[in-house]
Design an enzyme around this catalytic site. Structure first.
Site, PDB file in Angstrom:
ATOM      1  N   GLU A 161       1.691  -0.532  -5.024  1.00  0.00           N
ATOM      2  CA  GLU A 161       0.763   0.556  -5.342  1.00  0.00           C
ATOM      3  C   GLU A 161       1.665   1.773  -5.499  1.00  0.00           C
ATOM      4  O   GLU A 161       2.119   2.346  -4.495  1.00  0.00           O
ATOM      5  CB  GLU A 161      -0.264   0.777  -4.232  1.00  0.00           C
ATOM      6  CG  GLU A 161      -1.250   1.882  -4.578  1.00  0.00           C
ATOM      7  CD  GLU A 161      -2.189   2.217  -3.422  1.00  0.00           C
ATOM      8  OE1 GLU A 161      -3.366   2.513  -3.687  1.00  0.00           O
ATOM      9  OE2 GLU A 161      -1.745   2.201  -2.259  1.00  0.00           O
ATOM     10  N   ASP A 170       0.836  -1.196   0.000  1.00  0.00           N
ATOM     11  CA  ASP A 170       0.000   0.000   0.000  1.00  0.00           C
ATOM     12  C   ASP A 170       0.876   1.253   0.000  1.00  0.00           C
ATOM     13  O   ASP A 170       1.869   1.328   0.737  1.00  0.00           O
ATOM     14  CB  ASP A 170      -0.894  -0.023   1.241  1.00  0.00           C
ATOM     15  CG  ASP A 170      -1.750   1.210   1.373  1.00  0.00           C
ATOM     16  OD1 ASP A 170      -2.618   1.413   0.511  1.00  0.00           O
ATOM     17  OD2 ASP A 170      -1.545   1.973   2.339  1.00  0.00           O
TER      18      ASP A 170
END
Length: 713
Positions: free
Chosen positions: A378, A342
Site C-alpha cells: 500500500e 499496510d
C-alpha cells in the site's frame, strides 16, 4: 523447577518436544523475569540470568504447549529519556506464536497514572492483560503445496475473516466468523466458482480493541492495531486460544491450497497497538521503548507517520529482525503465499524521508524465503511525502490508487484526460515501466475495505458514518462517488437501472484492464454498508457480508439484481482468464509486433466515429467515449515454454458520457465481430449469445455503458 541456560536464538518460546526455550531482547531492562502463568491467577517467576548481546534466555524442561507466560522488565521509568520499563506490567513476548485472552481496559495496563503521565504506575497489569502461549510447532501438512499462481493468472479477493463468513447461511453457527469457516466447502466453492486465485485476508495478526472504541461500545473490527506479529488473532478461532488458533489457521490454509487458492495476509508492520505516549504498556514499550519506536526529539513523545500514535523504528536492527523473522515464519511455518503491507511507505522511512533504498527493502530483496512470495505495497502513509505510488522497488507490486481514482472519475463523468484513463487501462506504464517493472506491478482495484463498497459507490455522494461515533467527521470526504440521481435508498426505477449499469461498468473495466485485478468481498452481489465509508469499528451487520438468497430477485437488503451481478462478475473473471490479451506480461508497443505476420498494431485507439485518435482527441478534458482495439495476434511475450501466444482480438467501446452515442466499428481491424459484453443489458450478454456485427456497422451505446466485441483469430 529446573532452569537451564538455553539459547539466545531463536527469539520467543520454542518447544522442542521435551521443554521450551525462552529468549527475549531488551537493552533497556536491567533484568528480565519470565513469568509462567497459572489458571488460578498465580504466577511463577524465573529470572533470565543468561544474556548474549542483550538477549536474555533460559530453557525450562517440562514446559509444554498451552503454557501461558509473559515477561516483566525491571529498570528505570524515565519517559524524558525514552525509557519506560515497569516491572508491574506483564509484557507480551514480541515473538509470541499465540496469545490468550483480551485486554480489560483500566489504569492497570498503563505505565503511568491517568492525568500524571510522568509518574510511574505500579498497579499490576497481569489480571487485566493478554498472555503469550507456548505452541506446538508440529502439524501434519500432508502433501500441501503452495499454488504459486503467477501474477498474470492472479485474481485477488480481499476479505475479512469474520465479515466474509459471519452471515453465510450454509455455515454452522459455531464456525461463523472463524478460520475454520474459511475452509468450509461453501466458502471455497464460492471463491472457485468466481474464479478467485488468491484470498487476501485483512489483518489476522493478533490485534487489540483499543480503549477508546471499547468505551464507545465499538471495536477495532478491521484489525489494523497489531500487538503480536507471529500470532493468529485469537478471536477468529472456533475452539480455543491456547494454541488452537495456530492449528485452525494452518488447517484453513491447507484447505484453500487444496482448492488452488493462495492466501495473502494484510500485515501492519508500521506501528503497534501501544499508541502514543498516553497509550498502554502491553509489550514493546515496556521491553525496550527506544529500540522499537521512532521517538521525537523530546523522547517522551513519538513520531507518527501512520496516524495511530507511533511508528516502528525502521533503522533499528532489532525491528528489522522482528519483521523479517515474522515474515519468514508466516511463509515457512504457516504456508502463506504473500503479504500486502499496510502503509508501506512508513517501512521505507529510515530517518524522515521515504527512501526507496532503505534497509528494509534491501533485506527483503536478498532474503531467500520472503523474496519468493507475493509482495504488495500500500504505497502511501500519512507522513510528509508519503504518497509513493509507482516508486517501490522492482520486486514489489502496488495497490494502484491512481487506477482507482481515474476509473471512478471516468465513469462518474468527472474531467480526466483520455490519455490518463488509457494509461490505467493498459497497465500504468507511466508508473512502472521506467524501473523495469511490467503491467503486473499494478494491483488494480475500484473498491477495497477502506471506503465505499461498490454498491455504495454508485448510491451515495456523501458518507454516512454517524454510527462510528465521531459526528461523521471520520472517513474520506472526497470519494469520487456518484449516487446516479438519488442519495441512498430509492425506488426510482431509472436510478436503480443506472446504478446496476454502473456496477457492471466498474466490474467489467477492472477485468478488462492490464495488471492484477482485486475484488472486495461482497461487491460481486452488491453488498452495502449503508453509506458508511469507514466501517473500521463496526463488528456487526454494517460490515458483515449479507449473503443473498439468490432464489429471489432481490437480496436480504432489498438491492435488486444481486444474482445477475454475481453471474456477470463470474463471466467477466472467466473472460479474463480465458484470454491472455487481457493479462499481458509486457506493456503494449503501439505498433505491429515482429514475427507475428500481422500488419495491425498490438493496440489501437478510436473515436466513437471509428477514426483513429489524434492528439486533439487525447487532449480532450473529458474522458467520455472511445474505443480500443486489442490485437490477440500481436502478443509479444512468449508462453512458459517459449511458444508464441495468440488470442482472439477484442474491441472495447466505452461510453461514459451522459447521453446515448453511436459507435462505428473500425473498418480496417476485422470484418466480423460478436458482441460478448454489453453492460446496458441486465445479464451483460453472456458469451455465445451476442449479436453479430461487421466492420463499418453502427452500434448504439446507452449512456454510461460498455460494449465488448470479439473477433476470432
Amino acid at each position: 523447577m529446573q532452569v537451564w541456560p538455553g539459547e539466545a536464538y531463536p527469539l520467543g518460546a520454542t518447544y522442542d518436544g521435551a521443554g521450551t526455550n525462552f529468549a527475549v531482547f531488551s537493552e533497556a531492562a536491567e533484568r528480565v523475569e519470565l513469568c509462567l502463568l497459572h489458571d488460578d491467577g498465580s504466577e511463577t517467576a524465573v529470572e533470565l540470568r543468561e544474556s548474549d548481546a542483550f538477549v536474555r534466555h533460559a530453557y525450562l524442561p517440562g514446559v509444554m504447549p498451552g503454557q501461558r507466560y509473559g515477561f516483566r522488565a525491571h529498570g528505570p521509568y524515565a519517559p524524558e529519556l525514552g525509557r519506560r520499563t515497569n516491572s508491574a506490567k506483564l509484557l507480551l513476548d514480541p515473538y509470541a506464536k499465540a496469545i490468550s485472552g483480551a485486554v480489560t481496559w483500566g489504569e492497570e495496563v498503563y505505565g503511568y497514572h491517568f492525568g500524571e503521565p510522568e509518574r510511574r504506575n505500579d498497579l499490576d497489569s497481569a489480571p487485566h492483560t493478554m498472555s503469550s502461549v507456548v505452541v506446538n510447532p508440529y502439524f501434519d501438512w500432508g502433501d500441501d503445496r503452495r499454488p504459486r499462481t503467477e501474477y498474470h493468472h492472479t485474481v485477488i479477493y480481499e476479505a475479512h475473516v469474520k465479515g466474509l463468513t459471519m452471515r453465510h447461511p450454509a455455515l454452522p453457527e459455531e464456525l461463523r466468523g472463524t478460520y475454520a469457516a474459511l475452509a468450509h466447502p461453501a466458502i471455497i466453492e464460492h471463491l472457485t466458482a468466481l474464479g478467485v486465485t488468491a484470498l487476501e485476508l485483512m489483518p489476522v495478526h493478533q490485534f487489540v480493541n483499543d480503549h477508546r472504541l471499547v468505551d464507545m461500545g465499538l471495536t477495532n473490527y478491521w484489525g489494523y492495531n497489531t500487538i503480536g506479529f507471529f500470532a493468529p488473532h485469537n478471536a477468529y478461532a472456533s475452539w480455543g486460544d491456547r494454541g488452537q488458533q495456530v492449528l485452525e489457521f494452518k488447517s484453513a490454509v491447507r484447505a484453500l491450497h487444496e482448492a488452488g487458492i493462495e492466501v495473502i495476509l494484510d500485515v501492519v508492520y508500521n506501528h503497534t497497538a501501544e499508541g502514543n505516549h498516553l497509550g498502554p504498556t502491553l509489550s514493546f514499550r515496556g521491553i525496550d521503548n527506544a529500540q522499537y519506536y521512532r521517538l521525537a526529539e523530546d523522547q517522551r513523545y513519538y513520531m507518527d507517520t501512520t496516524g495511530t500514535g507511533n511508528s516502528l523504528l525502521m533503522r533499528s536492527p532489532h525491528v528489522l529482525q522482528l519483521i523479517m523473522d515474522s515474515l519468514r515464519y508466516w511463509v515457512t511455518e504457516m504456508h502463506v503465499d504473500g503479504f500486502r503491507f499496510d502503509l508501506a511507505a512508513t517501512l521505507a522511512r529510515q530517518f524522515h524521508e521515504v527512501d526507496r533504498l532503505s534497509s528494509f527493502f534491501d533485506l527483503v530483496q536478498q532474503d531467500p524465503v520472503v523474496s519468493q512470495v507475493k509482495l504488495i505495497a500500500e504505497p502511501w502513509d500519512v507522513g510528509e511525502g508519503g504518497y509513493q505510488v509507482g516508486n517501490f522497488p522492482p520486486l514489489w507490486t502496488e495497490w494502484n490508487g491512481m487506477y482507482r481514482d481515474t476509473v471512478r472519475d471516468m465513469w462518474r463523468g468527472e474531467p480526466r484526460t483520455l490519455a490518463e484513463f488509457a494509461s490505467r487501462l493498459t497497465g500504468s506504464s507511466d508508473l512502472y515501466q521506467d524501473d523495469g517493472r511490467r503491467p503486473l506491478a499494478s494491483i488494480n482495484f475500484v473498491t477495497c475495505h477502506d471506503g465505499f463498497t461498490l454498491n455504495d459507490l454508485v448510491s451515495y455522494n456523501e458518507k454516512r458514518n454517524l454510527a462510528n461515533g465521531e459526528d461523521n467527521r471520520d472517513g474520506e470526504s472526497h470519494n469520487r462517488s456518484w449516487n446516479c440521481g438519488a442519495e441512498g435508498e430509492t425506488e426510482d426505477a431509472g436510478v436503480l437501472a443506472l446504478r446496476a449499469r454502473q456496477r457492471r461498468n466498474f466490474i467489467a473495466t477492472l477485468m478488462l484492464s492490464q495488471g492484477v485485478p482485486m475484488l472486495s468481498h461482497g461487491d460481486e452481489f452488491a453488498r452495502t454498508q449503508g453509506g458508511n465509508n469507514n466501517a473500521y469499528c463496526q463488528d456487526n451487520e454494517i460490515s458483515w457480508v449479507p449473503w443473498p438468497d439468490f432464489a429471489d430477485a432481490t437480496d436480504s437488503d432489498g438491492e435488486p439484481g444481486s444474482a445477475e451481478l454475481l453471474e456477470f462478475t463470474r463471466a467477466m473473471v472467466w473472460l479474463r482468464k480465458d484470454h491472455p490479451v487481457f493479462r499481458r506480461r509486457r506493456f503494449f508497443h503501439g505498433r505491429p509486433v515482429e514475427g507475428t505476420h500481422d500488419e495491425l498494431s498490438d493496440i489501437a485507439w478510436f473515436t466513437p466515429a471509428g477514426e483513429e485518435m489524434v492528439q486533439r482527441d487525447w487532449d480532450s478534458a473529458q474522458a467520455g467515449a472511445m474505443s480500443v482495439f486489442l490485437n490477440g495476434n500481436a502478443i509479444s511475450e512468449p508462453g512458459a515454454r517459449g511458444e508464441r501466444i495468440s488470442d482472439d482480438s477484442f474491441l472495447l467501446m466505452f461510453n461514459a458520457s451522459p447521453k446515448t452515442l453511436e459507435f462505428v466499428v473500425p473498418v480496417n481491424h476485422g470484418r466480423q465481430w460478436e458482441v460478448v459484453i454489453d453492460t446496458a443489458r441486465t445479464e451483460g450478454v453472456p458469451p455465445g449469445t451476442g449479436a453479430k456485427v461487421k466492420a463499418g456497422d453502427r452500434l448504439t451505446l446507452l449512456d454510461h455503458s460498455l460494449t465488448v466485441l470479439q473477433r476470432p483469430t
